[in-house]
Design an enzyme around this catalytic site. Structure first.
Site, PDB file in Angstrom:
ATOM      1  N   TYR A 439       0.826  -1.234   0.000  1.00 48.08           N
ATOM      2  CA  TYR A 439       0.000   0.000   0.000  1.00 48.08           C
ATOM      3  C   TYR A 439       0.845   1.262   0.000  1.00 48.08           C
ATOM      4  O   TYR A 439       2.056   1.200   0.054  1.00 48.08           O
ATOM      5  CB  TYR A 439      -1.068  -0.010   1.090  1.00 48.08           C
ATOM      6  CG  TYR A 439      -0.684  -0.175   2.550  1.00 48.08           C
ATOM      7  CD1 TYR A 439       0.587   0.062   3.040  1.00 48.08           C
ATOM      8  CD2 TYR A 439      -1.666  -0.566   3.471  1.00 48.08           C
ATOM      9  CE1 TYR A 439       0.889  -0.084   4.387  1.00 48.08           C
ATOM     10  CE2 TYR A 439      -1.373  -0.716   4.820  1.00 48.08           C
ATOM     11  CZ  TYR A 439      -0.090  -0.471   5.259  1.00 48.08           C
ATOM     12  OH  TYR A 439       0.203  -0.613   6.589  1.00 48.08           O
ATOM     13  N   GLU A 440       0.157   2.387  -0.127  1.00 43.74           N
ATOM     14  CA  GLU A 440       0.827   3.689  -0.318  1.00 43.74           C
ATOM     15  C   GLU A 440       1.675   3.700  -1.578  1.00 43.74           C
ATOM     16  O   GLU A 440       2.740   4.318  -1.621  1.00 43.74           O
ATOM     17  CB  GLU A 440       1.725   4.042   0.875  1.00 43.74           C
ATOM     18  CG  GLU A 440       1.022   4.353   2.145  1.00 43.74           C
ATOM     19  CD  GLU A 440      -0.083   5.367   1.971  1.00 43.74           C
ATOM     20  OE1 GLU A 440       0.009   6.229   1.081  1.00 43.74           O
ATOM     21  OE2 GLU A 440      -1.057   5.276   2.724  1.00 43.74           O
TER      22      GLU A 440
END
Ligand SMILES: Cc1cc2nc3c(=O)[nH]c(=O)nc-3n(C[C@H](O)[C@H](O)[C@H](O)COP(=O)(O)OP(=O)(O)OC[C@H]3O[C@@H](n4cnc5c(N)ncnc54)[C@H](O)[C@@H]3O)c2cc1C
Length: 593
Positions: A439-440
């Site tokens: 993620y990110e």
């Protein structure tokens, strides 16, 4: 039973002996950033982490979050621990006192984040995301929005989320379909579906402030048509009290590999009322304030799990006895030697030890750069700090989470079969650490950001400054016999990295796939150079007290890094130099219609 000793001494050493924060030009409040302050703040945070967060981690993983018609319930004890965190003022530690923050350096907040994340990543993510949302509102909001939202978010009464991902788009946010329709009174009706929203619904706070990327009716396709909206779960009265539900529903809590204590929610927005945050069409830039902070936070997750996993592997390797050391039995009185006597076990533990403190040093420096970039009065200091922070952010996110996961796997391996069994807690570290690579912005995307944007930015200004900086540190420390030897190894790696970067850039001009194929290796090579630089700075400071046991440990950790981790550079450089023609050629299975 999981052990955790908060690395307070390491942080005090890094802040005060390595980076001398009291005298750091451009750092706001530098004179008050004393060793006493660091130790007092981190001892308190360490207590919170070990006494309130850690005891809930395993049960949180086992029980997870549940959804009913009343919303999402977090695991038992999470609400009390969250309240303790909020009431302790930790959410606002580094925030503007004008809105109820404590105005301490962001760097100190980052240290606190490592401690609570190691103890309970799933829970720590909730205030972590709130801090990101606070930063986004502080940077993009009107005075009215800041006055209205920030005090309640800083107090922890309301939490924050970031809503980007939709079923058809994760990396490619230009495909976002969520719509915003002007109501005519300055507000918007938001309609759409988001997925994978961390802490999208829960029972920890009175209200949830969602930051939602959406496309205003008539806005162009692609990312330039995206705007950012503040959409609370409950409508909010002028006095801050909760009003009616705002059409925001969690439609599912995902079943997933790790961080079970953090609800990953599918969200439906149905005529939810939102207000624009920042300018129309500038939503992605607004969200990036949150995402850049979040990327550093995710890098911290990689380090935090690497550190706690390594600590537990060391405990286990001291107690567990199996076989005899290859060089002859070490503990003749016992049936077998402790496994820490085996070189292969030490190798796995050292993979963590050779990384952890240097990684922490990089995070400290990046967070100090963030403080300076935001607050220094001298524009030149601000620019330099922003340059370095920009360059280091994808490295910290990508390299630290890749290595953090691998170090957790190595720690698990030290436990043998017991590492695969839930009882010891180490398999949870592996599962929890895995998401940070995804993620990110996946680590592949971090690598593309690094080679495509960060390396060439402003004619390579930040990159050139970084290289000059590393060379200066090598030269300055070269008189010392040990540091000189490590510095020479680093100089060699730096030379190879520079050649590789040149080839990558040249090949990439003719064939962008060549650059894409080598991007992750380039990111890791840069990470290895930066970690090596940190070891030089750490040892330079540590060798002022050469007899201290901590110095001996640091010397051995660094030696392992320079002898057995840094040489990875060679393999990675060899791969970067390879053209991509073979892997991009038509493959009968992969490319079949
Ligand atoms: C537990 C969890 C929590 C999350 N929390 C949040 C949250 O709070 N808010 C939120 O908005 N999202 C959240 N996400 C979503 C997360 O950020 C995305 O899953 C991630 O960005 C990747 O998007 P995707 O899953 O659609 O993968 P895709 O974008 O489909 O990517 C699939 C693969 O293709 C690669 N790829 C894609 N495009 C390119 C390209 N141009 N060049 C090279 N490679 C490419 C990727 O690197 C990846 O390996 C969360 C996800 C999970 C699993």
């Amino acid at each position: 039973m999981v052990h955790y000793q908060a690395p307070i001494g390491s942080y005090a050493f890094l802040f005060h002996d390595v980076f001398a924060v009291e005298h750091l030009p451009g750092l706001p409040g530098a004179a008050d950033f004393t060793r006493d302050t660091t130790e007092a703040v981190l001892e308190e945070a360490g207590r919170l982490a070990t006494e309130r967060f850690l005891p809930l981690n395993s049960a949180g993983d086992r029980i997870g979050c549940t959804r009913s018609k009343d919303g999402v319930t977090t695991p038992p004890g999470f609400k009390d621990a969250y309240d303790a965190f909020a009431q302790g003022g930790w959410i606002g530690l580094a925030a503007d006192p004008a809105y109820g923050g404590q105005g301490l350096p962001y760097a100190l907040g980052t240290a606190v984040n490592e401690l609570v994340t190691a103890a309970n990543m799933a829970l720590a993510m909730v205030p972590g995301l709130t801090m990101g949302a606070i930063a986004a509102i502080a940077a993009n909001g009107s005075d009215e929005q800041k006055q209205f939202y920030l005090p309640h978010m800083l107090s922890g009464r309301w939490t924050g989320t970031m809503n980007l991902t939709e079923p058809q788009c994760g990396t490619d946010l230009g495909l976002i379909r969520t719509r915003a329709t002007p109501k005519g009174d300055g507000t918007y009706r938001i309609n759409g579906a988001k997925i994978f929203i961390s802490a999208g619904d829960h029972d920890l706070a009175d209200n949830i402030i969602h930051l939602v990327l959406a496309r205003i009716d008539g806005a162009p396709a692609g990312t330039s048509g995206l705007s950012l909206f503040i959409v609370p779960k409950f409508k909010i009265g002028a006095d801050g009290s909760n009003g009616a539900p705002n059409g925001v529903t969690c439609t599912a809590v995902e079943h997933k590999m790790g961080i079970h204590g953090n609800p990953t929610c599918a969200m439906a927005y149905e005529d939810s009322v939102g207000t624009l945050l920042g300018q129309e069409g500038k939503g992605l830039a607004g969200m990036f304030v949150m995402m850049n902070e979040a990327r550093l936070g995710v890098g911290v997750q990689g380090l935090a799990l690497s550190d706690i996993a390594t600590q537990n592997a060391i405990h286990y390797a001291r107690d567990r006895v199996q076989g005899r050391a290859l060089s002859g039995q070490r503990e003749p009185g016992s049936a077998a030697d402790p496994i820490r006597r085996h070189a292969d076990v030490r190798r796995m533990i050292y993979n963590g030890l050779g990384f952890n403190e240097a990684a922490r040093a990089m995070i400290v420096r990046a967070a100090l750069d963030s403080d300076i970039a935001h607050h220094a009065s001298d524009p030149e200091l601000r620019r330099k700090a922003a340059d370095r922070l920009g360059l280091l952010t994808p490295i910290i996110k990508g390299v630290f989470t890749d290595r953090g996961f691998q170090n957790a796997v190595d720690a698990q391996q030290v436990f043998g079969g017991h590492g695969y069994i839930a009882e010891w807690g180490v398999e949870q570290f592996v599962r929890d650490a895995r998401i940070a690579m995804i993620y990110e912005g996946t680590n592949g995307i971090q690598a593309l950001d690094f080679i495509g944007r960060k390396m060439p930015a402003d004619g390579g200004r930040a990159l050139k400054a970084f290289i000059t900086d590393v060379m200066a540190d090598i030269a300055r420390t070269s008189a010392d016999e040990t540091l000189g030897q490590f510095g020479r190894a680093l100089a060699q790696a730096l030379g190879a990295a520079q050649k590789a970067a040149f080839v990558l850039a040249e090949n990439g001009k003719a064939n962008p796939d060549d650059a894409g194929a080598g991007a992750l290796d380039m990111l890791h090579v840069a990470g290895l150079i930066a970690l090596g630089q940190m070891w030089l700075l750490i040892l330079e400071a540590a060798l002022r007290t050469p007899e201290a046991p901590e110095t001996q440990a640091r010397l051995l950790n660094a030696q392992f890094f320079f002898e057995r981790i840094l040489p990875e550079t060679r393999t990675r450089v060899a791969r970067i130099m390879m053209p991509s023609a073979g892997m991009m050629a038509f493959h009968p299975v992969l490319d079949a219609a």
